[in-house]
Design an enzyme around this catalytic site. Structure first.
Site, PDB file in Angstrom:
ATOM      1  N   CYS A 114      -1.596 -22.100 -11.319  1.00  0.00           N
ATOM      2  CA  CYS A 114      -1.660 -21.182 -12.475  1.00  0.00           C
ATOM      3  C   CYS A 114      -0.859 -21.680 -13.676  1.00  0.00           C
ATOM      4  CB  CYS A 114      -1.208 -19.785 -12.077  1.00  0.00           C
ATOM      5  SG  CYS A 114      -2.299 -19.037 -10.877  1.00  0.00           S
ATOM      6  N   HIS A 253       0.684 -16.276 -18.667  1.00  0.00           N
ATOM      7  CA  HIS A 253      -0.332 -16.339 -17.610  1.00  0.00           C
ATOM      8  C   HIS A 253      -0.659 -14.918 -17.142  1.00  0.00           C
ATOM      9  CE1 HIS A 253      -2.509 -17.099 -14.046  1.00  0.00           C
ATOM     10  NE2 HIS A 253      -1.527 -16.736 -13.245  1.00  0.00           N
ATOM     11  N   ASN A 283      -6.920 -12.603 -12.702  1.00  0.00           N
ATOM     12  CA  ASN A 283      -6.134 -13.838 -12.719  1.00  0.00           C
ATOM     13  C   ASN A 283      -7.089 -15.024 -12.582  1.00  0.00           C
ATOM     14  OD1 ASN A 283      -4.538 -16.051 -12.109  1.00  0.00           O
ATOM     15  ND2 ASN A 283      -3.216 -14.956 -10.678  1.00  0.00           N
TER      16      ASN A 283
HETATM   17  O1  UT7 Z   1      -1.094 -16.453 -10.345  1.00  0.00           O
HETATM   18  C1  UT7 Z   1       0.273 -16.687 -10.159  1.00  0.00           C
HETATM   19  C2  UT7 Z   1       0.803 -16.172  -8.940  1.00  0.00           C
HETATM   20  N1  UT7 Z   1       0.391 -14.850  -8.520  1.00  0.00           N
HETATM   21  C3  UT7 Z   1       1.060 -13.777  -8.907  1.00  0.00           C
HETATM   22  O2  UT7 Z   1       1.865 -13.845  -9.807  1.00  0.00           O
HETATM   23  C4  UT7 Z   1       0.840 -12.504  -8.155  1.00  0.00           C
HETATM   24  C5  UT7 Z   1       2.155 -11.815  -7.970  1.00  0.00           C
HETATM   25  N2  UT7 Z   1       2.122 -10.611  -7.142  1.00  0.00           N
HETATM   26  C6  UT7 Z   1       1.528  -9.472  -7.542  1.00  0.00           C
HETATM   27  O3  UT7 Z   1       0.928  -9.397  -8.586  1.00  0.00           O
HETATM   28  C7  UT7 Z   1       1.717  -8.256  -6.668  1.00  0.00           C
HETATM   29  O4  UT7 Z   1       2.673  -8.525  -5.676  1.00  0.00           O
HETATM   30  C8  UT7 Z   1       0.401  -7.779  -5.992  1.00  0.00           C
HETATM   31  C9  UT7 Z   1      -0.511  -7.159  -7.028  1.00  0.00           C
HETATM   32  C10 UT7 Z   1      -0.291  -8.924  -5.303  1.00  0.00           C
HETATM   33  C11 UT7 Z   1       0.724  -6.698  -4.958  1.00  0.00           C
HETATM   34  O5  UT7 Z   1       1.429  -5.635  -5.583  1.00  0.00           O
HETATM   35  P1  UT7 Z   1       2.757  -5.058  -4.931  1.00  0.00           P
HETATM   36  O6  UT7 Z   1       3.222  -3.963  -5.792  1.00  0.00           O
HETATM   37  O7  UT7 Z   1       3.698  -6.215  -4.674  1.00  0.00           O
HETATM   38  O8  UT7 Z   1       2.207  -4.424  -3.602  1.00  0.00           O
HETATM   39  P2  UT7 Z   1       2.580  -4.777  -2.067  1.00  0.00           P
HETATM   40  O9  UT7 Z   1       2.009  -6.109  -1.704  1.00  0.00           O
HETATM   41  O10 UT7 Z   1       4.041  -4.535  -1.858  1.00  0.00           O
HETATM   42  O11 UT7 Z   1       1.751  -3.673  -1.340  1.00  0.00           O
HETATM   43  C12 UT7 Z   1       2.043  -2.254  -1.482  1.00  0.00           C
HETATM   44  C13 UT7 Z   1       1.124  -1.490  -0.567  1.00  0.00           C
HETATM   45  C14 UT7 Z   1       1.119  -2.027   0.859  1.00  0.00           C
HETATM   46  O12 UT7 Z   1       0.979  -0.922   1.708  1.00  0.00           O
HETATM   47  P3  UT7 Z   1       2.263  -0.268   2.470  1.00  0.00           P
HETATM   48  O13 UT7 Z   1       2.840  -1.386   3.258  1.00  0.00           O
HETATM   49  O14 UT7 Z   1       3.155   0.197   1.354  1.00  0.00           O
HETATM   50  O15 UT7 Z   1       1.648   0.820   3.260  1.00  0.00           O
HETATM   51  C15 UT7 Z   1      -0.127  -2.851   0.917  1.00  0.00           C
HETATM   52  O16 UT7 Z   1      -0.657  -2.939   2.218  1.00  0.00           O
HETATM   53  O17 UT7 Z   1      -0.225  -1.600  -1.020  1.00  0.00           O
HETATM   54  C16 UT7 Z   1      -1.054  -2.086   0.030  1.00  0.00           C
HETATM   55  N3  UT7 Z   1      -2.106  -2.920  -0.562  1.00  0.00           N
HETATM   56  C17 UT7 Z   1      -3.246  -2.410  -1.060  1.00  0.00           C
HETATM   57  N4  UT7 Z   1      -3.707  -1.148  -1.127  1.00  0.00           N
HETATM   58  C18 UT7 Z   1      -4.894  -0.948  -1.693  1.00  0.00           C
HETATM   59  C19 UT7 Z   1      -2.111  -4.267  -0.761  1.00  0.00           C
HETATM   60  N5  UT7 Z   1      -3.245  -4.639  -1.370  1.00  0.00           N
HETATM   61  C20 UT7 Z   1      -3.961  -3.506  -1.572  1.00  0.00           C
HETATM   62  C21 UT7 Z   1      -5.207  -3.239  -2.162  1.00  0.00           C
HETATM   63  N6  UT7 Z   1      -5.634  -1.955  -2.211  1.00  0.00           N
HETATM   64  N7  UT7 Z   1      -5.974  -4.197  -2.693  1.00  0.00           N
END
Ligand code: UT7
Length: 335
Positions: A114, A253, A283
């Protein structure tokens, strides 16, 4: 007049696959929702390349638009930023060059995922500074939808496909469009946070098909991204003798709207300076920054004379920044 050896932006082009996939489309086969994706990422829809469209095809289309924008097909080198090349071997840039009728020119890929577009800009600026090339086409193109496990709700909603490109020419450091300074970094000890474990030389094939797809430890990547993007932005500003208040537009980005906003907050930059098109494209990895530049030009948000800060963060880990004053350049469109 423009006889210096400083890289100056002289053309801009973008290309997106026509197929729109919105969050409700994804929610039909993944355990997710429009509410979750919008709230956690800021993404509303993304473009997905049809099976017969490859990274090279997208790069050629964006490159053609950048050449149109520059008003000239004269190019000495093609640098392609991609982490999703058509083949593991050879690189895709030579096919991009020949697809544009530029067969014979120097052409190679840069893989900083990225952050690839910023790394490719720095590489191209080096070719110009060293007198190796006078005009360089820099393309960022990725088709990460191909590397996402269709059943994985932690990656599929995040990524979209697309390509963006710029033409750099030799000029002087004090003219609009002059790039620099650059700030580039990496941290290979955190490679595992965002990785396609199998397919490369270390493990050609895995018994577990999931190893051939992208896996992401999202929360850890998120934290690194916020800290590193702000740090890198400050570093280029400091090197230029500028402050955050001198930046008219921050084109970061587009990984997550929350990362862009958190970075702006850490920098003390008002949100109205933050360029964001993630709602429409998701992204797009190496294509992200040139696509955001093209959108901002098209909607009038980016104007000639604006001082622009470009900052990226990605797998590797890698991150980096550069600065320019926006020249009188508009994205080239289809003929
Ligand atoms: O391109 C360069 C590199 N990439 C990035 O910069 C991406 C960086 N990371 C992010 O943007 C975020 O971490 C994400 C958008 C990927 C995830 O957001 P988050 O706020 O960190 O969520 P999380 O992974 O902590 O998940 C929160 C909850 C979890 O459930 P529990 O454990 O709280 O019950 C996940 O299982 O959301 C759940 N979850 C979803 N729910 C509905 C994870 N993905 C999804 C989904 N839909 N697609």
């Amino acid at each position: 007049m423009h006889d210096g050896h400083h890289a100056v932006l002289a053309g801009l082009g973008a290309w997106l696959p026509p197929r729109v996939v919105d969050n409700d489309d994804l929610a039909q086969h993944l355990n997710t929702s429009d509410e979750w994706i919008r709230a956690r990422t800021g993404i509303g829809e993304r473009r997905i390349a049809d099976p017969d469209v490859s990274t090279v095809d997208m790069a050629v289309a964006a490159g053609r638009n950048a050449l149109r924008s520059a008003g000239s097909d004269a190019i000495d080198a093609v640098v392609l930023a991609t982490a999703t090349p058509d083949y593991l071997c050879p690189a895709s840039a030579p096919q991009v060059a020949s697809g544009l009728g530029l067969s014979g020119v120097a052409a190679f890929d840069v893989n900083a995922v990225c952050s690839g577009f910023i790394y490719a800009l720095a590489t191209a600026a080096g070719l110009i500074a060293g007198g190796v090339a006078g005009r360089v086409l820099v393309v960022g193109a990725d088709a990460f939808s191909r590397y996402c496990d269709p059943a994985d709700r932690t990656t599929v909603p995040i990524f979209g496909d697309g390509a963006g490109a710029v033409v750099l020419r030799a000029g002087t450091a004090d003219e609009p469009g002059a790039l620099g300074p650059f700030d580039l970094h990496s941290e290979g000890e955190n490679a595992g946070l965002l990785i396609v474990p199998a397919g490369g030389a270390k493990q050609r094939q895995s018994a577990d098909p999931h190893d051939h797809y992208l896996t992401m430890q999202g929360t850890a990547v998120f934290r690194h991204a916020c800290a590193r993007m702000a740090e890198s932005a400050r570093a280029v500003l400091e090197r230029s003798g500028l402050g955050v208040g001198d930046v008219d537009r921050f084109v970061g980005h587009q990984a997550n709207i929350r990362i862009l906003q958190a970075t702006a907050k850490q920098l003390g930059m008002p949100n109205d300076r933050v360029v964001a098109n993630i709602e429409r494209v998701g992204n797009t990895s190496a294509a992200s920054i040139p696509l955001a530049l093209a959108d901002a030009c098209d909607d009038g948000e980016l104007q000639p004379g604006h001082r622009v800060l470009l900052t990226a963060f990605g797998a590797g880990l890698t991150w980096g920044s550069t600065l320019l004053t926006w020249p009188d350049v508009k994205p080239g469109g289809e003929a």
